[in-house]
Design a protein around this motif. Structure first.
Motif, short mmCIF file in Angstrom:
data_model
loop_
_atom_site.label_atom_id
_atom_site.label_comp_id
_atom_site.label_asym_id
_atom_site.label_seq_id
_atom_site.Cartn_x
_atom_site.Cartn_y
_atom_site.Cartn_z
N PRO A 1 0.80 -1.24 0.00
CA PRO A 1 0.00 0.00 0.00
C PRO A 1 0.83 1.28 0.00
O PRO A 1 0.33 2.33 -0.42
N ILE A 2 2.07 1.21 0.44
CA ILE A 2 2.90 2.42 0.51
C ILE A 2 3.09 3.06 -0.85
O ILE A 2 3.21 4.27 -0.99
N TRP A 3 3.07 2.23 -1.92
CA TRP A 3 3.33 2.76 -3.27
C TRP A 3 2.13 3.49 -3.84
O TRP A 3 2.25 4.19 -4.85
N TRP A 4 0.97 3.35 -3.21
CA TRP A 4 -0.19 4.13 -3.63
C TRP A 4 -0.15 5.53 -3.05
O TRP A 4 -0.85 6.43 -3.54
N ARG A 5 0.67 5.75 -2.02
CA ARG A 5 0.70 7.04 -1.33
C ARG A 5 1.90 7.90 -1.75
O ARG A 5 1.78 9.13 -1.82
N LEU A 6 3.05 7.27 -1.98
CA LEU A 6 4.27 8.03 -2.26
C LEU A 6 4.46 8.22 -3.76
O LEU A 6 4.36 7.27 -4.53
N LYS A 7 4.77 9.45 -4.17
CA LYS A 7 4.87 9.77 -5.59
C LYS A 7 6.29 10.13 -6.03
O LYS A 7 6.68 9.84 -7.16
N LYS A 8 7.07 10.78 -5.20
CA LYS A 8 8.40 11.23 -5.58
C LYS A 8 9.38 10.06 -5.57
O LYS A 8 9.47 9.31 -4.60
N THR A 9 10.16 9.95 -6.64
CA THR A 9 11.05 8.79 -6.79
C THR A 9 12.04 8.67 -5.64
O THR A 9 12.25 7.57 -5.11
N ILE A 10 12.67 9.77 -5.23
CA ILE A 10 13.67 9.67 -4.17
C ILE A 10 13.05 9.26 -2.84
O ILE A 10 13.68 8.56 -2.04
N VAL A 11 11.81 9.67 -2.60
CA VAL A 11 11.14 9.28 -1.36
C VAL A 11 10.73 7.82 -1.43
O VAL A 11 10.82 7.07 -0.44
N ARG A 12 10.29 7.38 -2.60
CA ARG A 12 9.98 5.96 -2.80
C ARG A 12 11.23 5.10 -2.60
O ARG A 12 11.17 4.02 -1.99
N ASP A 13 12.37 5.59 -3.11
CA ASP A 13 13.62 4.85 -2.93
C ASP A 13 14.00 4.75 -1.46
O ASP A 13 14.43 3.69 -0.98
N LEU A 14 13.85 5.84 -0.74
CA LEU A 14 14.12 5.83 0.70
C LEU A 14 13.18 4.87 1.41
O LEU A 14 13.60 4.08 2.27
N ARG B 1 21.54 8.02 5.18
CA ARG B 1 22.19 9.03 6.04
C ARG B 1 21.25 10.20 6.29
O ARG B 1 21.16 10.71 7.41
N TYR B 2 20.56 10.63 5.25
CA TYR B 2 19.57 11.70 5.43
C TYR B 2 18.51 11.27 6.44
O TYR B 2 18.12 12.06 7.32
N TRP B 3 18.04 10.04 6.30
CA TRP B 3 17.01 9.54 7.23
C TRP B 3 17.51 9.57 8.66
O TRP B 3 16.82 10.05 9.57
N PHE B 4 18.71 9.06 8.89
CA PHE B 4 19.23 9.00 10.26
C PHE B 4 19.51 10.39 10.83
O PHE B 4 19.48 10.58 12.05
N LEU B 5 19.75 11.37 9.95
CA LEU B 5 19.96 12.74 10.42
C LEU B 5 18.65 13.45 10.74
O LEU B 5 18.64 14.38 11.56
N HIS B 6 17.55 13.04 10.11
CA HIS B 6 16.32 13.82 10.20
C HIS B 6 15.13 13.07 10.80
O HIS B 6 14.16 13.73 11.21
N PRO C 1 9.82 17.54 -0.83
CA PRO C 1 11.09 16.78 -0.92
C PRO C 1 12.32 17.64 -1.17
O PRO C 1 13.41 17.10 -1.38
N GLU C 2 12.17 18.98 -1.14
CA GLU C 2 13.28 19.84 -1.56
C GLU C 2 14.55 19.63 -0.73
O GLU C 2 15.65 19.61 -1.27
N SER C 3 14.39 19.47 0.59
CA SER C 3 15.58 19.30 1.43
C SER C 3 16.32 18.01 1.11
O SER C 3 17.55 17.96 1.15
N LEU C 4 15.56 16.97 0.76
CA LEU C 4 16.20 15.70 0.39
C LEU C 4 16.90 15.83 -0.96
O LEU C 4 18.03 15.35 -1.13
N TYR C 5 16.28 16.49 -1.92
CA TYR C 5 16.93 16.74 -3.21
C TYR C 5 18.25 17.48 -3.01
O TYR C 5 19.30 17.10 -3.56
N LEU C 6 18.20 18.56 -2.23
CA LEU C 6 19.39 19.38 -2.03
C LEU C 6 20.47 18.60 -1.29
O LEU C 6 21.67 18.74 -1.59
#
Length: 288
Positions: free
Chosen positions: A7-20, A83-88, A57-62
């Motif tokens: 079900p998570i793939w029905w909610r998340l749209k941005k590729t980098i967030v889906r990858d995370l 690493r981004y996840w563990f920082l935030h 997702p701008e902060s993750l992109y940057l």
């Protein structure tokens, strides 16, 4: 296992967030006996945090751009996402990342992550691997590069998980105000297994609940309808199920030109995008 239908793939749209999200929630291809539970990685607020990232997702992109997340290696991209996840993430505190352990000018290995999750401190080792075979025998699974063998990576992960017990690691841990006894050792193993047919029963330590796809050495081995559509995955597109626009899809006749690589079978959904429903590993290797 059809991880594509989660079900998570029905909610998340941005590729980098889906990858995370895939790094946090996907089943491991093999069992290391030291897997960190998904609930620990996500924490109580993890899913809400992913949804908020998907909206902004701008902060993750940057972050990825600044720290070389889009370099040529999938492993580097995956490391930067985690690493981004563990920082935030609300329940997380990153203590160290990619710290090398050396003895007599020889590198014994590196701690992928040392992180506090809630009240516990973990030494975490990450692997993102995609292996295919004509059989379900452990020793026959290889990557697109035939020298990349599952059995070797399995042993390497176990070696890395023992790194903190090396005498050479004592001073590194001391510099981090840690002792070996404080650390819990765990793996984050992500990726897929590919076989001629997905299997519900696999010999240990292969994971019968793993994310599975089709392994082919000749395109004639893959049966599909004339209406089937596909998406050719580049090496940084492996982590999560593809969600793409119509201008990126191709036909079976077009993918038959590919000698080696990964291809997603895609279907159109109500959101107007094409979603991955199966994956193929095409290789010229002869795994028996």
């Amino acid at each position: 296992m059809n991880y594509f239908s989660d079900p998570i793939w029905w909610r998340l749209k941005k590729t980098i967030v889906r990858d995370l999200a895939s790094l946090l929630t996907a089943p491991p291809p093999w069992i290391s006996s030291a897997e960190i539970p998904v609930s620990v990685l996500l924490g109580d607020e993890g899913f809400r945090f992913l949804l908020s990232l998907d909206e902004q997702p701008e902060s993750l992109y940057l972050y990825l751009k600044k720290h070389g997340g889009y370099q040529s290696r999938l492993g580097i991209y995956a490391e930067r996402l985690l690493r981004y996840w563990f920082l935030h993430a609300p329940h997380s505190r990153l203590i160290a990342h990619n710290v090398q352990v050396q003895h007599n000018q020889q590198t014994l290995g590196a701690f992928d992550f040392i992180v506090q999750l809630n009240e516990s401190i973990y030494h975490l080792e990450l692997a993102t691997k995609y292996y295919g075979s004509r059989s379900n025998q452990l020793e026959n699974f290889t990557g697109l590069n035939p020298t990349d063998q599952l059995i070797n990576k399995m042993h390497k992960i176990q070696q890395q998980l023992r790194l903190s017990t090396e005498p050479a690691a004592e001073n590194i841990l001391k510099d981090l105000s840690l002792e070996h006894e404080q650390l819990q050792h765990a793996s984050i193993i992500r990726g897929m297994l590919f076989m001629p047919e997905p299997q519900q029963q696999l010999p240990a330590p292969l994971n019968s609940l793993s994310w599975q796809g089709y392994y082919v050495e000749n395109w004639d081995e893959f049966k599909c309808s004339e209406n089937s559509r596909f998406y050719v995955l580049d090496h940084l597109s492996f982590l999560s199920p593809a969600r793409i626009s119509s201008n990126a899809i191709v036909t079976f006749n077009q993918i038959k030109q590919i000698r080696q690589g990964m291809v997603a079978v895609v279907e159109e959904r109500a959101d107007g995008c094409w979603h991955e429903v199966q994956r193929i590993m095409k290789t010229n290797c002869k795994n028996n």
